[in-house]
Motif scaffolding. Structure first.
Motif, PDB file in Angstrom:
ATOM      1  N   ARG A   1      -3.582   5.649   4.896  1.00 31.08           N
ATOM      2  CA  ARG A   1      -3.779   5.693   3.518  1.00 31.08           C
ATOM      3  C   ARG A   1      -2.800   6.455   2.454  1.00 31.08           C
ATOM      4  NH1 ARG A   1      -9.893   7.874   3.074  1.00 31.08           N
ATOM      5  NH2 ARG A   1      -8.659   9.563   4.049  1.00 31.08           N
ATOM      6  N   ASP A   2      -1.922   7.626   3.155  1.00 31.81           N
ATOM      7  CA  ASP A   2      -0.912   8.355   2.312  1.00 31.81           C
ATOM      8  C   ASP A   2       0.301   7.979   2.811  1.00 31.81           C
ATOM      9  OD1 ASP A   2      -3.111   9.485   0.780  1.00 31.81           O
ATOM     10  OD2 ASP A   2      -3.661  10.904   2.132  1.00 31.81           O
ATOM     11  N   LYS A   3       0.397   6.919   3.667  1.00 32.73           N
ATOM     12  CA  LYS A   3       1.829   6.721   4.052  1.00 32.73           C
ATOM     13  C   LYS A   3       2.105   5.372   3.720  1.00 32.73           C
ATOM     14  CE  LYS A   3       0.670   8.695   8.677  1.00 32.73           C
ATOM     15  NZ  LYS A   3       0.640   8.324  10.170  1.00 32.73           N
TER      16      LYS A   3
END
Length: 121
Positions: free
Chosen positions: A112-114
């Motif tokens: 999600r945050d990459k």
């Protein structure tokens, strides 16, 4: 990774009911067959000897490891749709509509945050 060859596998198998059934029933044998006789086919008359799977690609395909395929850069949509074809009924019986898609998203939540792996070939 030969993203092209992995994506060709995902695309070809997902769109052929016989291939999908064979891949579902005996992935190890089918991946070997595909790599030797189906994948190299360019058209009805020509074969290529250029492409082959890496060991990691082969194992991910044999094990239906869609997370590893995603992480190696397999095209997201092709990766998702073939495994919907294989697992949708199983997951839907347990959890209702879109159950496999939710499972797929859950297994990839660490991304999600990459930045997603590139699908460029």
């Amino acid at each position: 990774m030969s993203k092209y060859y992995v994506n060709k596998f995902l695309f070809t198998v997902d769109r052929n009911p016989d291939y999908l059934r064979r891949y579902t029933e005996d992935a190890r044998t089918f991946v070997a067959t595909w790599e030797q006789s189906i994948g190299p086919r360019l058209n009805d008359a020509e074969m290529s000897s250029v492409h082959s799977f890496t060991e990691a690609e082969r194992e991910a395909l044999i094990n239906h490891d869609y997370v590893a395929l995603f992480e190696m850069g397999a095209h997201f949509f092709l990766n998702l749709t073939i495994f919907i074809g294989i697992y949708d009924e199983v997951f839907m019986a347990k959890s209702g509509p879109l159950a496999f898609q939710k499972e797929f998203a859950l297994r990839l939540q660490d991304w999600r945050d990459k930045d997603y792996p590139s699908v460029a070939t």
